[in-house]
Design a protein around this motif. Structure first.
Motif, PDB file in Angstrom:
ATOM      1  N   LEU A 194       6.908   8.726 -13.604  1.00  0.00           N
ATOM      2  CA  LEU A 194       7.950   9.742 -13.404  1.00  0.00           C
ATOM      3  C   LEU A 194       8.569   9.534 -12.131  1.00  0.00           C
ATOM      4  O   LEU A 194       9.934   9.919 -12.322  1.00  0.00           O
ATOM      5  CB  LEU A 194       7.173  11.305 -13.342  1.00  0.00           C
ATOM      6  CG  LEU A 194       6.330  11.708 -15.014  1.00  0.00           C
ATOM      7  CD1 LEU A 194       5.914  13.070 -14.516  1.00  0.00           C
ATOM      8  CD2 LEU A 194       7.649  11.803 -15.737  1.00  0.00           C
ATOM      9  N   MET A 195       8.000   9.212 -10.935  1.00  0.00           N
ATOM     10  CA  MET A 195       8.832   9.065  -9.790  1.00  0.00           C
ATOM     11  C   MET A 195       9.553   7.632  -9.859  1.00  0.00           C
ATOM     12  O   MET A 195      10.790   7.846  -9.309  1.00  0.00           O
ATOM     13  CB  MET A 195       7.761   8.738  -8.417  1.00  0.00           C
ATOM     14  CG  MET A 195       8.301   9.365  -7.329  1.00  0.00           C
ATOM     15  SD  MET A 195       8.966  10.743  -7.253  1.00  0.00           S
ATOM     16  CE  MET A 195       7.605  11.822  -7.757  1.00  0.00           C
ATOM     17  N   ALA A 196       9.095   6.749 -10.422  1.00  0.00           N
ATOM     18  CA  ALA A 196      10.217   5.344 -10.767  1.00  0.00           C
ATOM     19  C   ALA A 196      11.273   5.972 -11.740  1.00  0.00           C
ATOM     20  O   ALA A 196      12.409   5.441 -11.115  1.00  0.00           O
ATOM     21  CB  ALA A 196       9.156   4.368 -11.387  1.00  0.00           C
ATOM     22  N   MET A 197      11.110   6.639 -12.519  1.00  0.00           N
ATOM     23  CA  MET A 197      12.280   6.771 -13.340  1.00  0.00           C
ATOM     24  C   MET A 197      13.243   7.888 -12.833  1.00  0.00           C
ATOM     25  O   MET A 197      14.425   7.751 -12.817  1.00  0.00           O
ATOM     26  CB  MET A 197      11.857   7.468 -14.823  1.00  0.00           C
ATOM     27  CG  MET A 197      11.152   6.522 -15.652  1.00  0.00           C
ATOM     28  SD  MET A 197      11.890   5.137 -15.982  1.00  0.00           S
ATOM     29  CE  MET A 197      11.401   3.796 -14.792  1.00  0.00           C
ATOM     30  N   GLY A 201       0.660  -0.962   0.064  1.00  0.00           N
ATOM     31  CA  GLY A 201      -0.058  -0.105  -0.065  1.00  0.00           C
ATOM     32  C   GLY A 201       0.645   1.334   0.053  1.00  0.00           C
ATOM     33  O   GLY A 201       0.164   2.328   0.619  1.00  0.00           O
ATOM     34  N   GLN A 202       2.115   1.110  -0.767  1.00  0.00           N
ATOM     35  CA  GLN A 202       2.846   2.533  -0.486  1.00  0.00           C
ATOM     36  C   GLN A 202       2.666   3.216  -2.035  1.00  0.00           C
ATOM     37  O   GLN A 202       1.885   2.931  -2.835  1.00  0.00           O
ATOM     38  CB  GLN A 202       4.335   1.932  -0.579  1.00  0.00           C
ATOM     39  CG  GLN A 202       4.885   1.315   0.709  1.00  0.00           C
ATOM     40  CD  GLN A 202       4.827   2.165   1.568  1.00  0.00           C
ATOM     41  OE1 GLN A 202       5.227   3.172   1.640  1.00  0.00           O
ATOM     42  NE2 GLN A 202       4.019   1.696   3.000  1.00  0.00           N
ATOM     43  N   GLY A 203       3.173   4.659  -1.558  1.00  0.00           N
ATOM     44  CA  GLY A 203       3.038   5.610  -2.622  1.00  0.00           C
ATOM     45  C   GLY A 203       4.325   6.074  -3.661  1.00  0.00           C
ATOM     46  O   GLY A 203       5.141   4.990  -3.718  1.00  0.00           O
ATOM     47  N   LEU A 204       4.280   7.162  -3.982  1.00  0.00           N
ATOM     48  CA  LEU A 204       5.384   7.788  -4.711  1.00  0.00           C
ATOM     49  C   LEU A 204       6.884   7.809  -3.778  1.00  0.00           C
ATOM     50  O   LEU A 204       7.881   7.461  -4.520  1.00  0.00           O
ATOM     51  CB  LEU A 204       5.122   9.062  -5.186  1.00  0.00           C
ATOM     52  CG  LEU A 204       3.691   9.111  -5.922  1.00  0.00           C
ATOM     53  CD1 LEU A 204       3.639  10.613  -6.258  1.00  0.00           C
ATOM     54  CD2 LEU A 204       3.760   8.365  -7.194  1.00  0.00           C
ATOM     55  N   PRO A 208       3.804  20.701 -10.663  1.00  0.00           N
ATOM     56  CA  PRO A 208       5.247  20.891 -11.291  1.00  0.00           C
ATOM     57  C   PRO A 208       6.304  20.248 -10.765  1.00  0.00           C
ATOM     58  O   PRO A 208       7.338  20.176 -11.623  1.00  0.00           O
ATOM     59  CB  PRO A 208       5.217  22.534 -11.004  1.00  0.00           C
ATOM     60  CG  PRO A 208       4.219  22.670  -9.909  1.00  0.00           C
ATOM     61  CD  PRO A 208       3.005  21.645 -10.083  1.00  0.00           C
ATOM     62  N   PHE A 209       6.260  19.916  -9.181  1.00  0.00           N
ATOM     63  CA  PHE A 209       7.321  19.120  -8.696  1.00  0.00           C
ATOM     64  C   PHE A 209       7.371  17.844  -9.293  1.00  0.00           C
ATOM     65  O   PHE A 209       8.476  17.152  -9.745  1.00  0.00           O
ATOM     66  CB  PHE A 209       7.037  19.158  -7.223  1.00  0.00           C
ATOM     67  CG  PHE A 209       7.093  20.328  -6.550  1.00  0.00           C
ATOM     68  CD1 PHE A 209       8.543  20.381  -5.859  1.00  0.00           C
ATOM     69  CD2 PHE A 209       6.148  21.190  -6.414  1.00  0.00           C
ATOM     70  CE1 PHE A 209       8.582  21.535  -5.158  1.00  0.00           C
ATOM     71  CE2 PHE A 209       6.427  22.260  -5.611  1.00  0.00           C
ATOM     72  CZ  PHE A 209       7.862  22.558  -4.796  1.00  0.00           C
ATOM     73  N   ILE A 210       6.130  17.124  -9.665  1.00  0.00           N
ATOM     74  CA  ILE A 210       6.163  15.864 -10.400  1.00  0.00           C
ATOM     75  C   ILE A 210       6.606  15.756 -11.543  1.00  0.00           C
ATOM     76  O   ILE A 210       7.419  15.082 -11.952  1.00  0.00           O
ATOM     77  CB  ILE A 210       4.904  15.213 -10.018  1.00  0.00           C
ATOM     78  CG1 ILE A 210       4.801  14.932  -8.362  1.00  0.00           C
ATOM     79  CG2 ILE A 210       4.649  13.939 -11.061  1.00  0.00           C
ATOM     80  CD1 ILE A 210       3.254  14.404  -8.356  1.00  0.00           C
ATOM     81  N   LEU A 211       6.359  16.686 -12.185  1.00  0.00           N
ATOM     82  CA  LEU A 211       6.538  16.866 -13.771  1.00  0.00           C
ATOM     83  C   LEU A 211       8.056  17.283 -13.803  1.00  0.00           C
ATOM     84  O   LEU A 211       9.015  16.580 -14.768  1.00  0.00           O
ATOM     85  CB  LEU A 211       5.779  17.864 -14.540  1.00  0.00           C
ATOM     86  CG  LEU A 211       4.437  17.974 -14.686  1.00  0.00           C
ATOM     87  CD1 LEU A 211       3.691  19.027 -15.235  1.00  0.00           C
ATOM     88  CD2 LEU A 211       3.941  16.771 -15.580  1.00  0.00           C
ATOM     89  N   ALA A 212       8.702  17.995 -12.859  1.00  0.00           N
ATOM     90  CA  ALA A 212      10.236  18.365 -13.127  1.00  0.00           C
ATOM     91  C   ALA A 212      11.074  17.470 -12.639  1.00  0.00           C
ATOM     92  O   ALA A 212      12.293  17.299 -13.250  1.00  0.00           O
ATOM     93  CB  ALA A 212      10.311  19.587 -12.332  1.00  0.00           C
ATOM     94  N   CYS A 213      10.599  16.265 -11.710  1.00  0.00           N
ATOM     95  CA  CYS A 213      11.627  15.487 -11.181  1.00  0.00           C
ATOM     96  C   CYS A 213      12.178  14.508 -12.199  1.00  0.00           C
ATOM     97  O   CYS A 213      13.415  14.318 -12.072  1.00  0.00           O
ATOM     98  CB  CYS A 213      10.995  14.616  -9.959  1.00  0.00           C
ATOM     99  SG  CYS A 213       9.802  13.602 -10.488  1.00  0.00           S
ATOM    100  N   SER A 216      16.614  16.298  -3.525  1.00  0.00           N
ATOM    101  CA  SER A 216      15.861  16.856  -2.737  1.00  0.00           C
ATOM    102  C   SER A 216      14.556  17.320  -3.321  1.00  0.00           C
ATOM    103  O   SER A 216      13.745  17.307  -2.988  1.00  0.00           O
ATOM    104  CB  SER A 216      16.409  18.388  -2.169  1.00  0.00           C
ATOM    105  OG  SER A 216      17.446  18.074  -1.289  1.00  0.00           O
ATOM    106  N   LEU A 217      14.637  17.586  -4.633  1.00  0.00           N
ATOM    107  CA  LEU A 217      13.486  18.029  -5.682  1.00  0.00           C
ATOM    108  C   LEU A 217      12.597  16.720  -5.610  1.00  0.00           C
ATOM    109  O   LEU A 217      11.240  16.566  -5.576  1.00  0.00           O
ATOM    110  CB  LEU A 217      14.027  18.407  -7.014  1.00  0.00           C
ATOM    111  CG  LEU A 217      12.939  18.493  -7.905  1.00  0.00           C
ATOM    112  CD1 LEU A 217      11.701  19.449  -7.490  1.00  0.00           C
ATOM    113  CD2 LEU A 217      13.261  18.540  -9.279  1.00  0.00           C
ATOM    114  N   VAL A 218      13.297  15.552  -5.904  1.00  0.00           N
ATOM    115  CA  VAL A 218      12.557  14.168  -6.123  1.00  0.00           C
ATOM    116  C   VAL A 218      11.788  13.724  -4.905  1.00  0.00           C
ATOM    117  O   VAL A 218      10.495  13.521  -5.003  1.00  0.00           O
ATOM    118  CB  VAL A 218      13.510  13.136  -6.665  1.00  0.00           C
ATOM    119  CG1 VAL A 218      12.725  11.639  -6.655  1.00  0.00           C
ATOM    120  CG2 VAL A 218      13.872  13.291  -7.960  1.00  0.00           C
TER     121      VAL A 218
END
Length: 337
Positions: free
Chosen positions: A194-197, A13-16, A268-273, A250-252
């Motif tokens: 995006l978070m996985a990559m 049940g985990q997230g990003l 925008p944070f998610i898109l940029a990471c 830190s951004l990720v």
């Protein structure tokens, strides 16, 4: 394997945040493995988002038990970086869909147990701009795998084209409602992918920093005995590498935190990471090539592998340029598309 499976189905049940940390950890050792694992997690998140009771029992529980590997099949040659615009067609045939089309760059292609496929909505429900997602089992008749992957980087991944030739898929394998694909793409696929990559490319950047540091600490000039780590210009370059890595990390982490909290300013944070992590990975791998000198230029050296793998970040959809465009639009209050 059940990182994104709800606890009720036996998963974590985990997230990003968890996804970014684990893909970074795997990516430090093997970016291809991080890519394969990450895409399994994204596919799992898509299935879990609006899972029916059948999908929970048949797919999510098996994934959580480690018996089932899934992945995405979204990209097509005709849409390029616009992975959210499929041309693959489905036709309703009683209690089944007939699926026809060609998908490109399917991670884990030929090895996964199921594929989350994007299609144009069936003709019964189709309005312009409507698309659907469905689960296609690996044993379905009519799947045609094209040539094995032989790429510049990420060579441990089977990234293959998949032909779907009148493949029959039960209607109960439809994810959500007809036409839900755009919702899935931007509410589930985009943040988890995006978070996985981003985590994967952070792992490459960390590995590059480690390789450069190891070289600086262990190499010295035979004629003077001076260690490379005592040279000021190399100290400066190494310090700059560390700063770049920590800024990106830190951004990720902040993007993951905001996304998990459902904060409205997370987009925008998610898109940029991923864009930033890709830039940092390429820069640090390139710097490591320079610092490690001739040993890095040996054929198939560990550092050259990092650079090849890192370079994939810029062309893997959504591309770096597209993500920076979307980030700017998001910050300016403009629609992404």
């Amino acid at each position: 394997m059940g990182l994104q499976v709800p606890v009720a189905q036996g998963g974590h049940g985990q997230g990003l945040l968890a996804l970014s940390v684990i893909t970074e950890t795997i990516g430090k050792a093997c970016p291809s493995s991080a890519l394969c694992f990450g895409m399994h997690c994204v596919g799992t998140a898509v299935i879990a988002a609006k899972a029916t009771q059948y999908q929970k029992e048949h797919y999510l529980e098996a994934i959580a038990a480690g018996r089932h590997l899934t992945t995405l099949a979204l990209s097509e040659s005709g849409s390029g970086a616009h992975f959210y615009l499929p041309a693959t067609q489905i036709t309703t045939c009683g209690d089944e869909f007939a699926v026809n089309g060609i998908k490109q760059f399917v991670t884990n292609g030929g090895h996964a147990d199921s594929y989350v496929v994007s299609t144009v909505a069936s003709e019964d429900d189709n309005e312009e701009g409507d698309f659907s997602c469905l689960i296609v089992d690996s044993k379905a008749q009519g799947l045609e795998w094209r040539e094995p992957w032989n790429g510049f980087g990420m060579r441990g991944n089977s990234s293959r084209a998949l032909g779907l030739n009148n493949v029959r898929v039960p209607v109960k394998n439809l994810l959500g409602e007809p036409g839900d694909q755009v919702w899935y793409v931007f509410e589930v696929v985009a943040p988890f992918f995006l978070m996985a990559m981003a985590g994967t490319y952070l792992g490459i950047a960390q590995a590059a920093l480690d390789a450069a540091g190891e070289h600086l600490r262990t190499r010295s000039y035979a004629h003077s005995g001076e260690a490379l780590r005592d040279i000021e210009t190399l100290q400066t370059r190494y310090g700059s590498m560390w700063i770049a890595l920590e800024k990106t990390r830190s951004l990720v982490r902040e993007a993951a935190r905001l996304g998990d909290l459902g904060e409205p300013n997370a987009l925008p944070f998610i898109l940029a990471c991923k864009a930033d992590a890709g830039d940092t990975a390429v820069m640090l791998a390139n710097e490591a090539m320079t610092i490690c000198g001739g040993s890095a230029y040996r054929e198939n050296s560990r550092v050259s592998q990092m650079l090849r793998d890192a370079r994939a970040s810029h062309v893997m959809s959504p591309t770096t340029d597209l993500l920076k465009l979307w980030t700017g639009r998001s910050l300016l209050g403009l629609p992404l598309l």
